[in-house]
Design a protein around this motif. Structure first.
Motif, short mmCIF file in Angstrom:
data_model
loop_
_atom_site.label_atom_id
_atom_site.label_comp_id
_atom_site.label_asym_id
_atom_site.label_seq_id
_atom_site.Cartn_x
_atom_site.Cartn_y
_atom_site.Cartn_z
N TRP A 1 0.83 -1.21 0.00
CA TRP A 1 0.00 0.00 0.00
C TRP A 1 0.87 1.27 0.00
CZ3 TRP A 1 -3.78 2.18 -1.86
CH2 TRP A 1 -4.31 3.36 -1.35
N ARG A 2 1.96 1.27 0.75
CA ARG A 2 2.86 2.43 0.74
C ARG A 2 3.43 2.65 -0.66
NH1 ARG A 2 4.97 -0.05 5.39
NH2 ARG A 2 3.94 0.77 7.23
N GLN A 3 3.74 1.57 -1.34
CA GLN A 3 4.28 1.69 -2.69
C GLN A 3 3.22 2.20 -3.67
OE1 GLN A 3 7.47 1.54 -3.07
NE2 GLN A 3 7.68 0.85 -0.96
N VAL A 4 1.98 1.76 -3.50
CA VAL A 4 0.88 2.25 -4.35
C VAL A 4 0.72 3.75 -4.15
CG1 VAL A 4 -1.62 2.19 -4.74
CG2 VAL A 4 -0.34 0.04 -4.50
N GLN A 5 0.82 4.20 -2.90
CA GLN A 5 0.68 5.63 -2.62
C GLN A 5 1.78 6.46 -3.29
OE1 GLN A 5 0.55 5.18 1.71
NE2 GLN A 5 -1.38 6.31 1.65
N GLY A 6 2.92 5.86 -3.54
CA GLY A 6 4.03 6.58 -4.16
C GLY A 6 3.97 6.64 -5.68
N LEU A 7 2.99 6.01 -6.28
CA LEU A 7 2.86 6.03 -7.75
C LEU A 7 2.39 7.40 -8.23
CD1 LEU A 7 1.04 2.62 -8.31
CD2 LEU A 7 3.41 3.15 -8.91
N PRO A 8 2.70 7.74 -9.48
CA PRO A 8 2.13 8.96 -10.06
C PRO A 8 0.60 8.89 -10.04
CG PRO A 8 3.90 8.12 -11.44
CD PRO A 8 3.63 7.08 -10.38
N THR A 9 -0.03 10.04 -10.03
CA THR A 9 -1.48 10.14 -9.84
C THR A 9 -2.29 9.25 -10.78
OG1 THR A 9 -1.18 12.42 -9.14
CG2 THR A 9 -3.40 11.77 -9.71
N GLN A 10 -2.03 9.32 -12.07
CA GLN A 10 -2.83 8.55 -13.02
C GLN A 10 -2.59 7.05 -12.87
OE1 GLN A 10 -5.19 10.66 -13.66
NE2 GLN A 10 -5.24 10.23 -15.83
N SER B 1 0.04 -1.16 -16.58
CA SER B 1 1.28 -1.91 -16.81
C SER B 1 2.48 -1.21 -16.19
CB SER B 1 1.49 -2.09 -18.32
OG SER B 1 2.72 -2.70 -18.56
N ARG B 2 2.58 0.08 -16.40
CA ARG B 2 3.70 0.84 -15.82
C ARG B 2 3.66 0.81 -14.30
NH1 ARG B 2 3.35 5.82 -20.03
NH2 ARG B 2 4.42 4.76 -21.73
N ALA B 3 2.46 0.92 -13.75
CA ALA B 3 2.32 0.90 -12.29
C ALA B 3 2.73 -0.47 -11.73
CB ALA B 3 0.88 1.22 -11.89
N ILE B 4 2.28 -1.53 -12.36
CA ILE B 4 2.62 -2.88 -11.88
C ILE B 4 4.12 -3.12 -11.99
CG2 ILE B 4 2.37 -5.34 -12.40
CD1 ILE B 4 -0.60 -4.73 -13.00
N ARG C 1 6.42 -3.90 -8.82
CA ARG C 1 7.27 -5.10 -8.75
C ARG C 1 8.70 -4.72 -8.40
NH1 ARG C 1 4.76 -7.76 -13.97
NH2 ARG C 1 3.16 -9.03 -12.98
N THR C 2 9.21 -3.70 -9.06
CA THR C 2 10.59 -3.25 -8.80
C THR C 2 10.72 -2.77 -7.36
OG1 THR C 2 10.84 -2.59 -11.10
CG2 THR C 2 12.38 -1.63 -9.52
N ARG C 3 9.81 -1.93 -6.94
CA ARG C 3 9.88 -1.37 -5.59
C ARG C 3 9.71 -2.45 -4.52
NH1 ARG C 3 6.16 4.02 -6.43
NH2 ARG C 3 7.54 5.04 -7.91
N MET C 4 8.78 -3.37 -4.75
CA MET C 4 8.54 -4.42 -3.77
C MET C 4 9.73 -5.38 -3.70
SD MET C 4 5.87 -3.75 -2.08
CE MET C 4 5.59 -5.27 -1.20
N SER C 5 10.39 -5.63 -4.84
CA SER C 5 11.57 -6.51 -4.80
C SER C 5 12.69 -5.84 -4.01
CB SER C 5 12.02 -6.89 -6.20
OG SER C 5 12.50 -5.77 -6.90
N GLU C 6 12.77 -4.51 -4.06
CA GLU C 6 13.77 -3.78 -3.28
C GLU C 6 13.43 -3.83 -1.79
OE1 GLU C 6 13.71 0.11 -4.98
OE2 GLU C 6 14.71 -0.53 -6.84
N VAL C 7 12.14 -3.76 -1.46
CA VAL C 7 11.71 -3.83 -0.05
C VAL C 7 11.99 -5.20 0.52
CG1 VAL C 7 9.69 -3.80 1.45
CG2 VAL C 7 9.95 -2.02 -0.28
N ILE C 8 11.73 -6.24 -0.26
CA ILE C 8 11.91 -7.62 0.19
C ILE C 8 13.39 -7.97 0.30
CG2 ILE C 8 11.51 -10.04 -0.41
CD1 ILE C 8 8.84 -9.12 -1.64
#
Length: 168
Positions: A110-119, A153-156, A160-167
């Motif tokens: 959810w934190r990563q979703v919040q960091g996405l660009p608005t659209q 697609s860009r958001a996913i 994926r990239t951000r979550m792999s860095e968190v993990i």
């Protein structure tokens, strides 16, 4: 339709849909106070045009569109002000949970979703949290289905990239 009937119909709609609308506002803003403000402004706009909204037969779609548009306008605004609203329509507002994830991983996501660009965030929220089709999402966002696919697609990919860095 007289004013009393319009008010009664609008109030009934808001009472029936307030949790879903509050959740969408929160998912779009990521902040309880901003979500309250966004929802209040959107519902004020809806009320002004309630007769037309009701006649369309697409009340939820109309309200979603206003919420997304208002949210986008807020992000574009240079002067963002924060107010603590007097109303507490959003009494319980917690981040959404993803099925199959432990609570800590769901919070990270959810934190990563919040960091996405608005659209991109709007596309993810409408597609996966509101469970709209690509066509419905395109209608709400006022863009083509291809644009929805691109944003999603860009958001996913970013998630994926951000979550792999968190993990890692």
């Amino acid at each position: 339709m007289d004013d009393a009937q319009r008010t009664a119909d609008f109030t009934a709609y808001v009472l029936a849909r307030q949790q879903a609308l509050a959740r969408l506002a929160y998912l779009l803003t990521g902040d309880r106070h901003s979500a309250e403000d966004l929802l209040q402004n959107a519902l004020a706009k809806v009320y002004r045009h309630w007769v037309r909204v009701q006649a369309s037969g697409q009340r939820d779609a109309y309200v979603r569109r206003i919420l997304v548009n208002e949210s986008s306008s807020r992000w574009r605004s240079v002067l963002r002000r924060r107010e603590t609203p007097g109303s507490h329509l959003l009494e319980v507002m917690e981040p959404p949970t993803a099925q199959g994830l432990d609570p800590a991983a769901a919070m990270d996501l959810w934190r990563q979703v919040q960091g996405l660009p608005t659209q991109q965030r709007a596309a993810i929220v409408l597609r996966y949290y509101e469970d709209l089709t690509e066509a419905q999402t395109a209608e709400v966002l006022g863009c083509s289905v291809g644009t929805v696919k691109s944003h999603t697609s860009r958001a996913i990919t970013a998630l994926r990239t951000r979550m792999s860095e968190v993990i890692a």
